[in-house]
Write a protein that holds these residues in place. Structure first.
Motif, PDB file in Angstrom:
ATOM      1  N   LYS A  70      38.100  43.136  43.550  1.00 41.72           N
ATOM      2  CA  LYS A  70      38.715  42.325  42.490  1.00 41.72           C
ATOM      3  C   LYS A  70      37.647  41.775  41.553  1.00 41.72           C
ATOM      4  O   LYS A  70      37.829  41.748  40.319  1.00 41.72           O
ATOM      5  N   GLU A  71      36.521  41.327  42.121  1.00 37.01           N
ATOM      6  CA  GLU A  71      35.435  40.808  41.293  1.00 37.01           C
ATOM      7  C   GLU A  71      34.850  41.904  40.406  1.00 37.01           C
ATOM      8  O   GLU A  71      34.492  41.651  39.248  1.00 37.01           O
ATOM      9  N   GLU A  73      36.453  44.457  39.237  1.00 36.97           N
ATOM     10  CA  GLU A  73      37.438  44.764  38.196  1.00 36.97           C
ATOM     11  C   GLU A  73      37.481  43.672  37.126  1.00 36.97           C
ATOM     12  O   GLU A  73      37.581  43.971  35.923  1.00 36.97           O
ATOM     13  N   GLU A  74      37.404  42.419  37.554  1.00 37.43           N
ATOM     14  CA  GLU A  74      37.569  41.318  36.606  1.00 37.43           C
ATOM     15  C   GLU A  74      36.265  40.856  35.981  1.00 37.43           C
ATOM     16  O   GLU A  74      36.233  40.455  34.812  1.00 37.43           O
ATOM     17  N   GLY A  75      35.174  40.883  36.754  1.00 39.21           N
ATOM     18  CA  GLY A  75      33.913  40.355  36.239  1.00 39.21           C
ATOM     19  C   GLY A  75      32.803  41.370  36.125  1.00 39.21           C
ATOM     20  O   GLY A  75      31.671  41.004  35.786  1.00 39.21           O
ATOM     21  N   ASN A 229      36.265  31.464  46.298  1.00 38.32           N
ATOM     22  CA  ASN A 229      36.219  32.841  46.803  1.00 38.32           C
ATOM     23  C   ASN A 229      35.729  32.899  48.246  1.00 38.32           C
ATOM     24  O   ASN A 229      36.234  33.676  49.059  1.00 38.32           O
TER      25      ASN A 229
END
Length: 530
Positions: A70-71, A73-75, A229
């Motif tokens: 997720k990190e 993909e987002e950051g 997180n």
């Protein structure tokens, strides 16, 4: 890359490690047999090794991989690097404090958890404590290695993480080879092995850190802080670790009970090493690869594709583990005799270990199914349900182990673990089906039934074939002749099984093609995945 090719990448690396593990255990059997030093070493090693299996073989990934992905993909890489450093800072600090505390409390841990039965033997107890003190920092190394493995798996670099355990076996084989060459005493041999475990842990961590840097991420140390997180990771990781380590938790319980009988711990370890080969090659490969694949399909809303992935994975694991279970039941004596019976490993020990291995073989499909079923929960960020099921099976294992050990000794421990494993697999499967997370396929059910028939035919054929080769498998025959005869038996069993399976429809070329080439996009339209 197709699903099965990914399974093959991880499974192939694991296979290399397990083959070296066999070589290690063969040398171990020759050097120590099932004597008191073998019991002491295996008891001391079981505790840090429990955590190695809890983390390094997929449980940590169940919590870390979705959050790390997720990190990314987002950051992007910077976000993933920041998250990794946050986790590393907390994990390193906690592990350092835990290691210091455990080292100071090791006599109590050995007396109450690792081997209560050693308390009455002062020398054995003292040696076990000292060996455990040397090896316990291995836990710290392997927990950090697990985090690095999760990063590599998330970045689709599966091989480096899978091949890392090879270094443990290489180092321990070197230690055993040196001990045998020097004619070292059993006590000195145990010391060489203990220091070898620590060296191997440091080496594995260094290799994976280099792999992560090569993948483009450099981790620095940050002051430990409980960020959102990190809290989410810990919230998911504990139940995932308990769930993913059901087999190891049950083995630790078995060891505690077996410590009351001389040689029992070592006998269980030798049997465990053999059945861990198919469990590791198939089960670990499926567990490591299936989670990110299933999570990706569910996150994209591709529920038919997710169902296809689940059913094809179950088809794959049963196609390979049912015949392995049948072979372990029928030729367990031959396997143990050829692999171990030399030096300090006597024919009586062969009988004990073989009987234990045969029972473990019956539990093998259940153990592997757990690896294929858990991702169905983890991919939905549900780690509590499988943990509850796991705790129930642990209670069942305890009751059976305590009840059966006085009657059947090592075989009683193995029976308790096998029953517990099948109970866990059954409850996981039923829960997924009842929630609508695992659409049932009639075709899959028919294939499994036919695979069972093929396994039975193979087992009967193998029983007769082993009789024809009995002279060549005898301890009096040269080792190479024994190995050739055992290899011939295994090859014969494979030919019979695959021939019958394809002939009666338990497997077909269409099944192989579906597993070797999976569509990149979700299947749309009506009907279940076939």
């Amino acid at each position: 890359m197709s699903l099965v090719k990914k399974f093959a990448t991880v499974g192939g690396a694991t296979l290399g490690s397990r083959v070296l593990g066999f070589a290690r255990e063969t040398l171990m059997a020759a050097a120590l047999g099932t004597g008191p030093m073998a019991d002491a070493f295996y008891a001391a090693f079981r505790f840090p090794n429990l955590f190695r299996r809890l983390f390094a073989e997929g449980a940590f990934n169940a919590a870390f991989v979705p959050l790390f992905a997720k990190e990314i993909e987002e950051g992007g890489v910077d976000g993933a690097k920041r998250f990794s450093e946050e986790v590393f800072g907390v994990l390193f600090t906690v592990l350092l404090l835990l290691t210091i505390a455990m080292e100071l409390l090791m006599p109590l841990i050995v007396a109450w958890i690792i081997a209560p039965g050693f308390v009455g033997d002062a020398e054995k107890f003292d040696v076990t404590v000292k060996l455990a003190v040397v090896m316990f920092p291995y836990l710290m190394c392997m927990s950090l290695t697990a985090m690095l493995s999760g990063m590599l798996n998330s970045l689709h670099h599966y091989f480096a993480a899978a091949v890392a355990p090879v270094f443990l076996n290489v180092v321990l084989i070197g230690a055993l080879g040196y001990a045998l060459w020097q004619g070292a005493s059993p006590l000195d041999t145990a010391w060489y092995l203990s220091w070898g475990v620590l060296v191997a842990g440091l080496l594995q961590m260094a290799v994976l850190y280099a792999g992560v840097r090569h993948a483009g991420i450099r981790i620095g140390f940050r002051r430990p802080r409980m960020t959102p997180n990190v809290k989410r990771l810990l919230w998911l990781a504990f139940p995932a670790a308990v769930t993913g380590g059901i087999t190891q938790i049950n083995q630790l319980i078995g060891q505690m009970i077996a410590s009351t009988k001389d040689g029992a711990i070592a006998a269980l370890q030798y049997a465990d090493r053999v059945y861990q080969l198919p469990l590791g090659v198939v089960g670990i490969a499926v567990g490591v690869v299936l989670l990110p694949e299933l999570a990706r399909a569910l996150k994209g809303g591709h529920r038919i594709e997710a169902a296809n992935i689940q059913n094809r994975s179950m088809e794959f694991v049963l196609f390979l583990t049912l015949p392995a279970a049948g072979a372990l039941w029928v030729i367990s004596d031959e396997i143990v005799r050829v692999l171990y019976e030399r030096g300090a490993f006597s024919p009586d020990t062969t009988s004990i270990v073989a009987g234990t291995l045969a029972i473990y073989g019956l539990g093998l499909p259940g153990f592997v199914m757990i690896k294929a079923l858990n991702p169905g929960f983890f991919a939905r960020e549900d780690t509590k349900t499988p943990m509850r099921i796991t705790m129930l099976s642990v209670v069942v294992n305890c009751i059976l182990a305590v009840s059966l050990f006085p009657l059947f000794h090592e075989r009683g421990i193995a029976t308790a673990e096998a029953v517990s494993g099948w109970l866990t697999a059954l409850l996981l499967f039923v829960t997924l089906v009842r929630r609508g997370h695992w659409p049932l396929e009639r075709a899959l059910a028919w294939r499994v039934a036919r695979l069972i028939v093929a396994t039975l035919v193979m087992a009967v054929s193998l029983e007769y074939a082993s009789g024809f080769l009995a002279d060549r498998l005898a301890p009096s025959s040269p080792l190479l002749e024994q190995l050739a005869a055992l290899g011939l038996l295994i090859g014969f069993a494979m030919v019979v099984y695959f021939s019958v399976a394809f002939l009666i429809g338990g497997a077909d070329l269409g099944m192989i093609r579906r597993n070797m080439k999976r569509k990149a996009k979700a299947v749309q339209g009506e009907g279940s995945a076939e």
